[in-house]
Design a protein around this motif. Structure first.
Motif, short mmCIF file in Angstrom:
data_model
loop_
_atom_site.label_atom_id
_atom_site.label_comp_id
_atom_site.label_asym_id
_atom_site.label_seq_id
_atom_site.Cartn_x
_atom_site.Cartn_y
_atom_site.Cartn_z
N UNK A 1 48.28 0.53 81.93
CA UNK A 1 48.26 1.36 80.74
C UNK A 1 47.38 0.75 79.65
N UNK A 2 46.58 1.59 79.04
CA UNK A 2 45.79 1.20 77.87
C UNK A 2 46.76 1.03 76.69
N UNK A 3 46.45 0.17 75.74
CA UNK A 3 47.33 0.03 74.58
C UNK A 3 47.62 1.35 73.86
N UNK A 4 46.69 2.29 73.90
CA UNK A 4 46.90 3.59 73.25
C UNK A 4 47.94 4.44 73.98
N UNK A 5 48.33 4.01 75.19
CA UNK A 5 49.34 4.76 75.95
C UNK A 5 50.55 3.89 76.29
N UNK A 6 50.67 2.74 75.64
CA UNK A 6 51.86 1.91 75.83
C UNK A 6 51.61 0.58 76.51
N UNK A 7 50.40 0.30 76.91
CA UNK A 7 50.10 -0.99 77.54
C UNK A 7 49.92 -2.09 76.51
N UNK A 8 49.88 -3.33 77.01
CA UNK A 8 49.71 -4.46 76.09
C UNK A 8 48.28 -4.98 76.04
N UNK B 1 39.50 4.00 82.43
CA UNK B 1 38.35 4.64 81.78
C UNK B 1 37.21 3.63 81.61
N UNK B 2 37.54 2.41 81.23
CA UNK B 2 36.52 1.37 81.13
C UNK B 2 35.92 1.09 82.51
N UNK B 3 36.76 1.09 83.55
CA UNK B 3 36.26 0.85 84.90
C UNK B 3 35.29 1.94 85.34
N UNK B 4 35.56 3.17 84.94
CA UNK B 4 34.64 4.28 85.23
C UNK B 4 33.29 4.01 84.58
N UNK C 1 45.97 13.85 74.90
CA UNK C 1 45.91 14.59 76.15
C UNK C 1 46.58 13.83 77.28
N UNK C 2 46.29 12.53 77.37
CA UNK C 2 46.85 11.70 78.43
C UNK C 2 48.37 11.61 78.34
N UNK C 3 48.89 11.55 77.12
CA UNK C 3 50.35 11.44 76.93
C UNK C 3 51.05 12.80 76.86
N UNK C 4 50.29 13.88 76.95
CA UNK C 4 50.90 15.21 76.90
C UNK C 4 51.41 15.58 75.52
N UNK C 5 50.87 14.97 74.48
CA UNK C 5 51.29 15.24 73.11
C UNK C 5 50.71 16.56 72.63
N UNK C 6 49.50 16.88 73.05
CA UNK C 6 48.80 18.08 72.61
C UNK C 6 48.12 18.72 73.82
N UNK C 7 48.58 19.88 74.21
CA UNK C 7 48.01 20.55 75.39
C UNK C 7 46.55 20.92 75.21
N UNK C 8 46.08 21.02 73.98
CA UNK C 8 44.68 21.36 73.70
C UNK C 8 43.76 20.14 73.78
N UNK C 9 44.34 18.96 73.70
CA UNK C 9 43.53 17.73 73.74
C UNK C 9 43.07 17.49 75.18
N UNK C 10 41.81 17.13 75.36
CA UNK C 10 41.31 16.91 76.72
C UNK C 10 41.93 15.66 77.35
N UNK C 11 42.02 15.69 78.66
CA UNK C 11 42.40 14.51 79.42
C UNK C 11 41.14 14.05 80.14
N UNK C 12 40.70 12.87 79.85
CA UNK C 12 39.50 12.34 80.49
C UNK C 12 38.49 11.85 79.48
N UNK C 13 37.52 11.12 79.98
CA UNK C 13 36.46 10.59 79.13
C UNK C 13 35.47 11.70 78.83
N UNK C 14 35.11 11.84 77.56
CA UNK C 14 34.18 12.87 77.14
C UNK C 14 32.99 12.23 76.43
N UNK C 15 31.94 12.98 76.33
CA UNK C 15 30.76 12.58 75.55
C UNK C 15 30.27 11.18 75.92
N UNK C 16 29.98 10.97 77.18
CA UNK C 16 29.47 9.68 77.64
C UNK C 16 27.99 9.56 77.30
#
Length: 172
Positions: A54-61, A68-71, A109-124
């Motif tokens: 988990x990324x810190x933004x989703x509960x990781x330390x 996403x960084x690995x991608x 989006x990843x945490x399911x907080x907002x159904x309108x928020x995208x899940x995934x990396x954007x604007x690379x």
């Protein structure tokens, strides 16, 4: 390696792929073992194993790799190898440089907080910083050829069909 050495390495492969196109289709595979206790997984690679979590933004330390960084790391690795090979083939002298990929993802989006928020990396954005004396037109051609032949860049640009399969296995 110079252009002649690269051509000598690739010539028999190109000949084979022209004569036997089916041999040019290469399998690609990745595997991870789940670490359910840590909400993580272990990814095997040529350089060893990497623990992703988990990324810190989703509960990781922050101690585990971010997928996403690995991608983006896969993108810069592919673009870096590709631009080096293309420069070699074109006879463009690169003294060095950096390949940087940047993008954003929305934790909502990843945490399911907002159904309108995208899940995934954007604007690379892929940035190429090149140490070379080549003229602008040559560098532009080098960049265009890198875009054209970078497998990961082209995969992201035109996404493949994706599907998910599953099966239940019993631990022994």
């Amino acid at each position: 390696m110079d252009a002649n050495e690269l051509r000598a390495l690739q010539a028999p492969l190109k000949k084979q792929y022209r004569e036997q196109p089916e041999t040019a289709r290469m399998p690609a595979r990745a595997e991870a073992m789940l670490d359910v206790e840590r909400v993580a997984c272990r990814v095997r690679s040529w350089a060893g194993e990497t623990d992703a979590g988990l990324h810190p933004a989703t509960g990781g330390d922050g101690s585990l790799a971010c997928s996403a960084d690995m991608l983006l790391q896969a993108l810069v690795a592919c673009a870096g190898v590709t631009i080096s090979a293309v420069a070699t083939a074109m006879g463009v002298k690169l003294r060095g440089g950096r390949v940087i990929a940047e993008g954003h993802w929305d934790a909502r989006g990843t945490l399911g907080v907002d159904r309108e928020a995208p899940v995934g990396v954007t604007d690379i954005v892929l940035k190429l910083e090149l140490d070379t004396d080549a003229d602008a037109a040559t560098v532009q051609r080098l960049v265009e050829m890198t875009e054209r032949f970078c497998v990961v860049y082209q995969t992201l640009r035109t996404p493949p069909r994706l599907s998910v399969a599953h099966r239940i296995v019993a631990e022994t």
